[in-house]
Design a protein around this motif. Structure first.
Motif, short mmCIF file in Angstrom:
data_model
loop_
_atom_site.label_atom_id
_atom_site.label_comp_id
_atom_site.label_asym_id
_atom_site.label_seq_id
_atom_site.Cartn_x
_atom_site.Cartn_y
_atom_site.Cartn_z
N ILE A 12 25.84 91.11 -18.26
CA ILE A 12 24.53 91.33 -19.14
C ILE A 12 24.82 92.22 -20.07
CG2 ILE A 12 22.19 91.80 -19.03
CD1 ILE A 12 22.10 90.71 -16.19
N GLY A 13 24.55 91.96 -21.27
CA GLY A 13 24.79 93.14 -22.36
C GLY A 13 24.19 92.52 -23.65
N PRO A 14 24.45 93.47 -24.48
CA PRO A 14 23.81 93.41 -26.04
C PRO A 14 24.28 92.09 -26.70
CG PRO A 14 24.47 95.43 -26.00
CD PRO A 14 24.88 94.79 -24.67
N ARG A 15 23.58 91.60 -27.37
CA ARG A 15 23.93 90.16 -27.89
C ARG A 15 25.12 90.27 -29.02
NH1 ARG A 15 19.00 86.88 -30.13
NH2 ARG A 15 18.62 86.79 -27.82
N ALA A 16 24.91 91.53 -29.84
CA ALA A 16 25.89 91.48 -30.84
C ALA A 16 27.38 91.43 -30.24
CB ALA A 16 25.64 92.94 -31.69
N TRP A 17 27.39 92.09 -29.00
CA TRP A 17 28.84 92.32 -28.32
C TRP A 17 28.95 90.84 -27.70
CZ3 TRP A 17 28.24 91.19 -22.90
CH2 TRP A 17 29.56 91.20 -22.44
N GLY A 18 27.84 90.13 -27.10
CA GLY A 18 28.24 88.90 -26.53
C GLY A 18 28.64 88.01 -27.45
N GLN A 19 28.23 87.87 -28.75
CA GLN A 19 28.72 86.93 -29.62
C GLN A 19 30.26 86.89 -30.00
OE1 GLN A 19 25.81 87.74 -32.77
NE2 GLN A 19 24.28 86.11 -31.93
N THR A 20 30.90 88.10 -29.71
CA THR A 20 32.34 88.17 -29.83
C THR A 20 33.07 87.49 -28.75
OG1 THR A 20 32.51 90.24 -28.61
CG2 THR A 20 31.84 90.10 -31.08
N LEU A 21 32.49 87.07 -27.79
CA LEU A 21 33.30 86.58 -26.71
C LEU A 21 33.94 85.14 -26.75
CD1 LEU A 21 31.02 87.74 -23.73
CD2 LEU A 21 33.23 88.68 -24.26
N GLY A 22 33.50 84.26 -27.70
CA GLY A 22 34.11 83.02 -28.11
C GLY A 22 33.25 81.82 -27.81
N LYS A 23 33.62 80.70 -27.85
CA LYS A 23 32.81 79.59 -27.97
C LYS A 23 32.42 78.96 -26.20
CE LYS A 23 34.01 77.66 -32.34
NZ LYS A 23 34.51 76.74 -33.23
N ARG A 24 33.45 79.14 -25.38
CA ARG A 24 33.50 78.87 -23.97
C ARG A 24 32.63 79.73 -23.12
NH1 ARG A 24 33.83 74.05 -22.88
NH2 ARG A 24 34.55 74.43 -20.80
N VAL A 25 31.43 80.13 -23.81
CA VAL A 25 30.71 81.14 -23.20
C VAL A 25 29.09 80.74 -23.12
CG1 VAL A 25 29.59 83.39 -23.29
CG2 VAL A 25 32.13 82.91 -23.74
N GLY A 26 28.48 80.52 -22.09
CA GLY A 26 27.14 80.24 -21.74
C GLY A 26 26.30 81.41 -21.81
N SER A 27 25.07 81.28 -22.21
CA SER A 27 24.10 82.86 -22.66
C SER A 27 22.78 82.53 -22.23
CB SER A 27 24.31 83.12 -24.03
OG SER A 27 23.87 82.29 -24.94
N LEU A 28 22.10 83.37 -21.83
CA LEU A 28 20.55 83.50 -21.47
C LEU A 28 20.07 84.43 -22.06
CD1 LEU A 28 18.28 82.10 -19.86
CD2 LEU A 28 18.87 83.55 -17.94
N PRO A 29 19.17 84.41 -23.21
CA PRO A 29 18.29 85.51 -23.61
C PRO A 29 17.67 86.00 -22.54
CG PRO A 29 18.13 83.61 -25.07
CD PRO A 29 18.83 83.23 -23.77
N LEU A 30 17.49 87.36 -22.48
CA LEU A 30 16.68 88.24 -21.36
C LEU A 30 15.56 88.86 -22.18
CD1 LEU A 30 19.39 89.46 -18.99
CD2 LEU A 30 18.15 87.17 -18.64
N TRP A 31 15.92 89.86 -22.80
CA TRP A 31 14.77 90.65 -23.48
C TRP A 31 15.13 91.24 -24.83
CZ3 TRP A 31 16.81 92.64 -18.85
CH2 TRP A 31 17.31 94.04 -19.01
N ARG A 32 14.45 91.82 -25.40
CA ARG A 32 14.54 92.79 -26.83
C ARG A 32 14.17 93.98 -26.46
NH1 ARG A 32 11.67 91.83 -32.72
NH2 ARG A 32 12.47 93.96 -33.51
N ASP A 33 15.09 94.83 -26.78
CA ASP A 33 14.67 96.33 -26.53
C ASP A 33 15.15 97.06 -28.25
OD1 ASP A 33 14.48 98.70 -25.34
OD2 ASP A 33 15.67 98.08 -23.48
N GLU A 34 14.89 98.41 -28.01
CA GLU A 34 15.20 99.20 -29.05
C GLU A 34 15.54 100.70 -28.80
OE1 GLU A 34 11.55 99.19 -31.75
OE2 GLU A 34 10.45 100.21 -29.98
N MET A 35 16.40 101.30 -29.74
CA MET A 35 16.77 102.69 -29.18
C MET A 35 15.78 103.65 -29.54
SD MET A 35 19.72 101.94 -27.99
CE MET A 35 20.42 103.52 -27.83
#
Length: 315
Positions: free
Chosen positions: A160-183
């Motif tokens: 579980i982590g930020p989308r900007a990082w998750g999008q670097t993992l490649g195509k053979r990856v499943g994902s589930l949006p959880l929540w939006r946050d802000e700093m």
């Protein structure tokens, strides 16, 4: 390294000598003692069953069925095979039968979730509470290690982590949006020198502590994990955990940047307060990720539904 035993090697050699598809045919031949009846049972021709019988005789080095016809009889070897063969076919049927849906009320499964400490603080109490009621044999293990590739991802069940990082993992990856946050910025409630809203210049002029997962982490990866990291160029202290930031801020004149959801949890004590930061790239989206190679693991589909339920209960 685990070595194959001699017995296992010998078994593999014997299995290569026989067409396992013929074992049900053998079972029926031993039961009916008839090529004709066996052909009828499997919707096969009699010549096809006769060929199968010849192959079985060669594999077992035995006639198996003597004088096929009305007065056919089993050899001693065939008689000895009948019971263990029936038992083996029954066990193979159970082994190869498609697994039913995961039953959280009765099944035991160990799931490893790799995520930041603040995500664990938010989700673990809700998830373990649901499991206590609905999945008493499910074990959840929260850990935190840097995941850079799809191979790293396959070593655990979920990350579980930020989308900007998750999008670097490649195509053979499943994902589930959880929540939006802000700093946001966190300051001690007693530190009145910090205004209710900070500009980037005011933040940089302050004493601040920062989250750093690893000294070996590249600036690009750090920015993917925390979009305000370009502001944190000269921290007085760095720590690899978000929750420790709150403890430092509470007992010093330092401030810190961290996600609003965890800042809100920390501010409940009354000793800390949230300060807004005027930084355009402060938003982040938190998603769950898993390797598509692990899709068939028991409990995975169920846990994804459980995650969605837990997120819906977040304040």
């Amino acid at each position: 390294m685990v070595m194959v035993t001699i017995a296992e090697q010998e078994l593999a050699a014997r299995l290569r000598k026989i067409n396992l598809d013929l074992l049900p045919v053998l079972h029926e031949l031993l039961r009916t003692r008839s090529v004709t009846s066996t052909a009828r049972s499997f919707n096969m021709t009699q010549p096809a069953v006769s060929r199968a019988l010849r192959q079985l005789r060669g594999a077992f080095d035995d006639q198996l069925l003597v004088s096929p016809g009305r007065n056919a009889r089993l050899t001693d070897r065939a008689t000895a095979l009948a019971e263990p063969l029936a038992r083996t076919l029954g066990e193979l049927d159970l082994l190869l039968k498609p697994a039913g849906p995961f039953d959280p009320a009765t099944e035991t499964v160990h799931l490893v979730i790799n995520t930041a400490d603040y995500v664990t603080q938010l989700l673990a109490p809700i998830l373990t509470g649901i499991c206590a009621r609905e999945a008493p044999h499910v074990v959840l293990e929260f850990t935190w290690a840097i995941t850079r590739t799809a191979e790293d991802l396959a070593a655990v069940d979920f990350v579980i982590g930020p989308r900007a990082w998750g999008q670097t993992l490649g195509k053979r990856v499943g994902s589930l949006p959880l929540w939006r946050d802000e700093m946001v910025c966190l300051a001690a409630a007693s530190n009145r020198a910090v205004p209710s809203r900070l500009t980037p210049a005011q933040f940089r002029a302050s004493r601040y502590v920062a989250f750093r997962r690893s000294l070996r982490m590249t600036p690009e990866l750090q920015n993917q994990l925390q979009p305000t990291s370009p502001l944190e160029v000269a921290p007085v202290c760095t720590v690899p955990n978000f929750l420790v930031l709150g403890a430092i801020v509470e007992k010093s004149d330092c401030i810190a940047l961290l996600p609003r959801r965890v800042a809100r949890e920390l501010a409940r004590s009354g000793t800390l307060r949230i300060v807004e930061i005027a930084w355009p790239r402060r938003h982040l989206f938190i998603d769950a990720y898993w390797s598509l190679a692990t899709n068939s693991r028991r409990g995975h589909a169920w846990f994804r539904q459980l995650l969605a339920r837990a997120v819906a209960q977040l304040p």
